[in-house]
Design a protein around this motif. Structure first.
Motif, mmCIF file in Angstrom:
data_model
loop_
_atom_site.group_PDB
_atom_site.id
_atom_site.type_symbol
_atom_site.label_atom_id
_atom_site.label_comp_id
_atom_site.label_asym_id
_atom_site.label_seq_id
_atom_site.Cartn_x
_atom_site.Cartn_y
_atom_site.Cartn_z
ATOM 1 N N ASN A 1 22.571 -11.801 -28.936
ATOM 2 C CA ASN A 1 21.300 -12.374 -29.378
ATOM 3 C C ASN A 1 20.720 -11.496 -30.486
ATOM 4 O OD1 ASN A 1 18.598 -13.217 -29.644
ATOM 5 N ND2 ASN A 1 18.548 -13.909 -27.514
ATOM 6 N N GLU A 2 20.565 -12.076 -31.665
ATOM 7 C CA GLU A 2 20.088 -11.298 -32.815
ATOM 8 C C GLU A 2 18.640 -10.835 -32.638
ATOM 9 O OE1 GLU A 2 19.454 -11.932 -37.561
ATOM 10 O OE2 GLU A 2 21.059 -13.044 -36.571
ATOM 11 N N ALA A 3 17.801 -11.674 -32.054
ATOM 12 C CA ALA A 3 16.396 -11.298 -31.841
ATOM 13 C C ALA A 3 16.283 -10.121 -30.875
ATOM 14 C CB ALA A 3 15.605 -12.488 -31.316
ATOM 15 N N LEU A 4 17.089 -10.133 -29.832
ATOM 16 C CA LEU A 4 17.073 -9.010 -28.892
ATOM 17 C C LEU A 4 17.647 -7.750 -29.522
ATOM 18 C CD1 LEU A 4 18.154 -10.683 -25.526
ATOM 19 C CD2 LEU A 4 15.891 -9.862 -26.172
ATOM 20 N N GLU A 5 18.605 -7.927 -30.388
ATOM 21 C CA GLU A 5 19.189 -6.777 -31.078
ATOM 22 C C GLU A 5 18.147 -6.077 -31.949
ATOM 23 O OE1 GLU A 5 21.959 -4.018 -31.873
ATOM 24 O OE2 GLU A 5 22.414 -5.746 -30.610
ATOM 25 N N HIS A 6 17.294 -6.862 -32.617
ATOM 26 C CA HIS A 6 16.248 -6.277 -33.468
ATOM 27 C C HIS A 6 15.170 -5.589 -32.642
ATOM 28 C CE1 HIS A 6 17.665 -7.585 -37.325
ATOM 29 N NE2 HIS A 6 17.805 -8.828 -36.900
ATOM 30 N N ALA A 7 14.935 -6.074 -31.442
ATOM 31 C CA ALA A 7 13.886 -5.503 -30.582
ATOM 32 C C ALA A 7 14.436 -4.434 -29.642
ATOM 33 C CB ALA A 7 13.231 -6.614 -29.770
ATOM 34 N N ARG A 8 15.662 -4.000 -29.876
ATOM 35 C CA ARG A 8 16.322 -3.072 -28.967
ATOM 36 C C ARG A 8 15.593 -1.740 -28.822
ATOM 37 N NH1 ARG A 8 21.673 -0.294 -30.296
ATOM 38 N NH2 ARG A 8 21.024 -1.167 -32.280
ATOM 39 N N LEU A 9 14.950 -1.258 -29.869
ATOM 40 C CA LEU A 9 14.236 0.018 -29.769
ATOM 41 C C LEU A 9 13.066 -0.065 -28.799
ATOM 42 C CD1 LEU A 9 14.189 1.226 -33.470
ATOM 43 C CD2 LEU A 9 15.527 2.134 -31.558
ATOM 44 N N TYR A 10 12.411 -1.201 -28.766
ATOM 45 C CA TYR A 10 11.267 -1.376 -27.861
ATOM 46 C C TYR A 10 11.711 -1.930 -26.516
ATOM 47 C CZ TYR A 10 6.676 -2.721 -26.168
ATOM 48 O OH TYR A 10 5.539 -2.846 -25.412
ATOM 49 N N LEU A 11 12.600 -2.886 -26.534
ATOM 50 C CA LEU A 11 13.045 -3.540 -25.307
ATOM 51 C C LEU A 11 14.347 -2.905 -24.820
ATOM 52 C CD1 LEU A 11 12.339 -7.301 -26.058
ATOM 53 C CD2 LEU A 11 11.010 -5.732 -24.639
ATOM 54 N N ASN A 12 14.207 -1.800 -24.141
ATOM 55 C CA ASN A 12 15.347 -1.179 -23.483
ATOM 56 C C ASN A 12 14.840 -0.524 -22.207
ATOM 57 O OD1 ASN A 12 14.812 1.783 -23.928
ATOM 58 N ND2 ASN A 12 14.880 1.098 -26.068
ATOM 59 N N ALA A 13 15.731 -0.298 -21.268
ATOM 60 C CA ALA A 13 15.334 0.174 -19.945
ATOM 61 C C ALA A 13 14.663 1.546 -19.991
ATOM 62 C CB ALA A 13 16.549 0.203 -19.020
ATOM 63 N N ASP A 14 15.168 2.453 -20.800
ATOM 64 C CA ASP A 14 14.588 3.798 -20.845
ATOM 65 C C ASP A 14 13.143 3.765 -21.340
ATOM 66 O OD1 ASP A 14 16.960 4.848 -19.946
ATOM 67 O OD2 ASP A 14 17.716 5.241 -21.979
ATOM 68 N N PHE A 15 12.904 3.053 -22.436
ATOM 69 C CA PHE A 15 11.553 2.992 -22.976
ATOM 70 C C PHE A 15 10.629 2.196 -22.058
ATOM 71 C CE2 PHE A 15 8.447 1.597 -26.371
ATOM 72 C CZ PHE A 15 7.835 2.832 -26.449
ATOM 73 N N PHE A 16 11.182 1.208 -21.359
ATOM 74 C CA PHE A 16 10.404 0.453 -20.385
ATOM 75 C C PHE A 16 9.865 1.383 -19.303
ATOM 76 C CE2 PHE A 16 10.303 -1.933 -16.355
ATOM 77 C CZ PHE A 16 9.401 -2.929 -16.676
ATOM 78 N N TRP A 17 10.722 2.269 -18.798
ATOM 79 C CA TRP A 17 10.282 3.172 -17.725
ATOM 80 C C TRP A 17 9.369 4.269 -18.242
ATOM 81 C CZ3 TRP A 17 10.035 0.936 -13.555
ATOM 82 C CH2 TRP A 17 10.971 -0.024 -13.211
#
Length: 178
Positions: free
Chosen positions: A120-136
Motif C-alpha cells: 500500500n503506497e499510502a501506508l508506505e508514505h506514513a510509515r514514519l508515523y504509523l509504526n508500532a515503535d512510534f505508536f508505543w
C-alpha cells in the motif's frame, strides 16, 4: 454497633477476593476464547479494543471534566469533583491494561503488518508515523501526561481541602488551562 448494623456490615476483604477470582476467571475465558476462535485472535483483539476504549473514555472524561471544573470554578462541580477525580485515578490501571493491545497490534491495525505496508503506497508514505515503535512511544507519552495531570490535580485538590490555602486552587486553574 447494633445487631442490625452488624448483620449488614460489608466485609470488603471478602468482596475484593471474590472480585479478583471473578476477574481472573473472566480473563482465562477471554484468553481461551482468543486462542480457540475459528478466525484466530483477531475478533478477540477487536472486541478488547472496543471495550478498552470505552473504559479509557470514562477515565479521560473524569480528567477532562475535573480540568473544566478547575477552569470555570463555581459550585456545579463541588459535589461531583471526588467522583471525577476517582475516574481519573483509574488511568494507571488503564495504562497497564493496554498490554493486550500490544500483543494484538498486528491483528488490529493494517499499518502494523509489514506485508500490507509494502503493498500500500499510502501506508508506505506514513510509515514514519504509523509504526508500532512510534505508536508505543506516543502511548507512553500520553499516559505519562494524563497520569501526571490526574495525580497533580487530585493532590492539589486534597491539599486545598486540608489547608484551605487557595494557592492550590490557583495552581490547578493554571495547570488545567495549560
Amino acid at each position: 454497633m447494633s445487631t442490625v448494623a452488624a448483620a449488614f456490615s460489608i466485609d470488603l476483604v471478602q468482596w475484593r477476593r471474590r472480585a479478583l477470582v471473578v476477574g481472573l476467571a473472566a480473563t482465562l475465558v477471554c484468553v481461551l476464547g482468543a486462542l480457540l476462535a475459528p478466525d484466530g485472535p483477531a475478533q478477540f483483539f477487536r472486541a478488547y479494543l472496543a471495550a478498552y476504549l470505552f473504559y479509557l473514555g470514562i477515565g479521560l472524561g473524569g480528567l477532562v471534566l475535573t480540568m473544566i471544573y478547575h477552569l470555570t470554578g463555581g459550585a456545579w462541580g463541588f459535589l461531583v469533583r471526588r467522583i471525577l477525580e476517582a475516574q481519573a485515578r483509574t488511568l494507571p490501571l488503564l495504562a497497564l491494561m493496554v498490554v493486550p493491545i500490544a500483543c494484538g497490534i498486528g491483528w488490529l491495525y493494517l499499518w502494523a503488518q509489514p506485508e500490507a505496508v509494502r503493498q500500500n503506497e499510502a501506508l508506505e508514505h506514513a510509515r514514519l508515523y504509523l509504526n508500532a515503535d512510534f505508536f508505543w512511544i506516543r502511548m507512553a507519552m500520553f499516559f505519562g501526561l494524563w497520569i501526571a495531570l490526574a495525580w497533580t490535580l487530585d493532590f492539589w485538590s486534597r491539599r486545598l481541602e486540608r489547608t484551605g490555602d487557595w494557592r492550590f486552587s490557583a495552581r490547578a486553574l493554571q495547570l488545567s488551562g495549560f
